[in-house]
Scaffold this motif. Sequence first.
Motif, mmCIF file in Angstrom:
data_model
loop_
_atom_site.group_PDB
_atom_site.id
_atom_site.type_symbol
_atom_site.label_atom_id
_atom_site.label_comp_id
_atom_site.label_asym_id
_atom_site.label_seq_id
_atom_site.Cartn_x
_atom_site.Cartn_y
_atom_site.Cartn_z
ATOM 1 N N GLN A 1 3.443 -11.374 -63.516
ATOM 2 C CA GLN A 1 2.330 -12.132 -64.107
ATOM 3 C C GLN A 1 0.989 -11.608 -63.599
ATOM 4 O O GLN A 1 0.033 -11.485 -64.370
ATOM 5 N N THR A 2 0.907 -11.312 -62.317
ATOM 6 C CA THR A 2 -0.342 -10.779 -61.763
ATOM 7 C C THR A 2 -0.616 -9.398 -62.325
ATOM 8 O O THR A 2 -1.757 -9.078 -62.673
ATOM 9 N N LEU A 3 0.412 -8.584 -62.446
ATOM 10 C CA LEU A 3 0.250 -7.261 -63.022
ATOM 11 C C LEU A 3 -0.231 -7.362 -64.474
ATOM 12 O O LEU A 3 -1.087 -6.596 -64.906
ATOM 13 N N GLY A 4 0.270 -8.336 -65.201
ATOM 14 C CA GLY A 4 -0.195 -8.560 -66.570
ATOM 15 C C GLY A 4 -1.650 -8.992 -66.624
ATOM 16 O O GLY A 4 -2.426 -8.528 -67.468
ATOM 17 N N ARG A 5 -2.051 -9.867 -65.692
ATOM 18 C CA ARG A 5 -3.455 -10.296 -65.628
ATOM 19 C C ARG A 5 -4.351 -9.128 -65.261
ATOM 20 O O ARG A 5 -5.439 -8.968 -65.806
ATOM 21 N N LEU A 6 -3.869 -8.274 -64.345
ATOM 22 C CA LEU A 6 -4.629 -7.084 -63.960
ATOM 23 C C LEU A 6 -4.757 -6.120 -65.138
ATOM 24 O O LEU A 6 -5.824 -5.549 -65.361
ATOM 25 N N CYS B 1 -9.313 -13.643 -57.753
ATOM 26 C CA CYS B 1 -9.451 -12.789 -56.565
ATOM 27 C C CYS B 1 -8.434 -11.664 -56.496
ATOM 28 O O CYS B 1 -8.799 -10.526 -56.171
ATOM 29 N N ALA B 2 -7.168 -11.907 -56.787
ATOM 30 C CA ALA B 2 -6.150 -10.851 -56.671
ATOM 31 C C ALA B 2 -6.416 -9.721 -57.654
ATOM 32 O O ALA B 2 -6.391 -8.541 -57.285
ATOM 33 N N VAL B 3 -6.704 -10.074 -58.903
ATOM 34 C CA VAL B 3 -6.913 -9.020 -59.908
ATOM 35 C C VAL B 3 -8.251 -8.316 -59.723
ATOM 36 O O VAL B 3 -8.356 -7.109 -59.951
ATOM 37 N N ALA B 4 -9.283 -9.049 -59.286
ATOM 38 C CA ALA B 4 -10.579 -8.401 -59.035
ATOM 39 C C ALA B 4 -10.480 -7.444 -57.856
ATOM 40 O O ALA B 4 -11.012 -6.329 -57.898
ATOM 41 N N ALA B 5 -9.783 -7.856 -56.789
ATOM 42 C CA ALA B 5 -9.614 -6.989 -55.626
ATOM 43 C C ALA B 5 -8.788 -5.754 -55.983
ATOM 44 O O ALA B 5 -9.095 -4.640 -55.540
ATOM 45 N N ALA B 6 -7.756 -5.934 -56.799
ATOM 46 C CA ALA B 6 -6.923 -4.798 -57.212
ATOM 47 C C ALA B 6 -7.716 -3.835 -58.087
ATOM 48 O O ALA B 6 -7.621 -2.608 -57.924
ATOM 49 N N THR C 1 -7.011 -14.098 -67.393
ATOM 50 C CA THR C 1 -6.997 -13.228 -66.214
ATOM 51 C C THR C 1 -6.979 -14.038 -64.912
ATOM 52 O O THR C 1 -6.867 -13.468 -63.846
ATOM 53 N N SER C 2 -7.076 -15.353 -65.030
ATOM 54 C CA SER C 2 -7.109 -16.240 -63.861
ATOM 55 C C SER C 2 -5.696 -16.657 -63.444
ATOM 56 O O SER C 2 -4.823 -16.868 -64.294
ATOM 57 N N ALA C 3 -5.500 -16.806 -62.140
ATOM 58 C CA ALA C 3 -4.239 -17.346 -61.626
ATOM 59 C C ALA C 3 -4.142 -18.848 -61.895
ATOM 60 O O ALA C 3 -3.072 -19.434 -61.755
ATOM 61 N N ALA C 4 -5.252 -19.471 -62.298
ATOM 62 C CA ALA C 4 -5.297 -20.911 -62.574
ATOM 63 C C ALA C 4 -5.887 -21.145 -63.966
ATOM 64 O O ALA C 4 -6.958 -21.738 -64.105
ATOM 65 N N ASP D 1 -17.939 -22.084 -66.277
ATOM 66 C CA ASP D 1 -18.873 -22.520 -65.235
ATOM 67 C C ASP D 1 -18.489 -21.985 -63.858
ATOM 68 O O ASP D 1 -19.339 -21.891 -62.967
ATOM 69 N N ASN D 2 -17.211 -21.643 -63.671
ATOM 70 C CA ASN D 2 -16.740 -21.053 -62.416
ATOM 71 C C ASN D 2 -15.817 -19.880 -62.792
ATOM 72 O O ASN D 2 -14.608 -19.948 -62.605
ATOM 73 N N PRO D 3 -16.398 -18.800 -63.338
ATOM 74 C CA PRO D 3 -15.567 -17.713 -63.868
ATOM 75 C C PRO D 3 -14.747 -16.972 -62.810
ATOM 76 O O PRO D 3 -13.749 -16.338 -63.139
#
Length: 180
Positions: free
Chosen positions: A113-118, A37-42, A20-23, A30-32
Amino acid sequence: MSIPFTDFKALLPQVWCAETSAAPKIWTPDNPALGQCAVAAALAQQIYGGEILWCAPKLPDGSKDSHYFNLINGTVHDFTRQQYQQAGVVFPQPESKAQGLGTTYNYVASFPQTLGRLSLLAERFNTLGGRRELTPWLMVDTPHISTDIASMMRSAKADGYKLGLIAQGDEAALRSELAN
């Protein structure tokens, strides 16, 4: 009824993952929040409404990043700010990043890709949170869908992503449906 902010904030780190991460290559438990940010905000906008804001924080090494967060009922909610663990990160004034698509949500959702992560984040959130299905949606300001948006939607569906399309006037109905 919407899920309380405290519950939403508590569930997010449990449903974030490398996928679900862009990276994804540098994401760690340790840094979930890293790259989320994009998918959490959406996802937050789907549940609570409001708008998605964007800024380009300046990192201590002088480089800039892209960061999304929410403005809900006049209050800023940044569900992923903790991804910036180093001291000295400077956050400029937020702005919209609609890029001709009507809203920053539409801009975020315009990338397959972002839509897929969302879609994956919503699925994981639904499973862990016991919620009814949340589906990534795209709001359009006109009754006619542009060829680019229609093409993006066909591509995302072909890749197995669930998504829906609503007209601007149907936004309240969708939020009401999600709240039940």
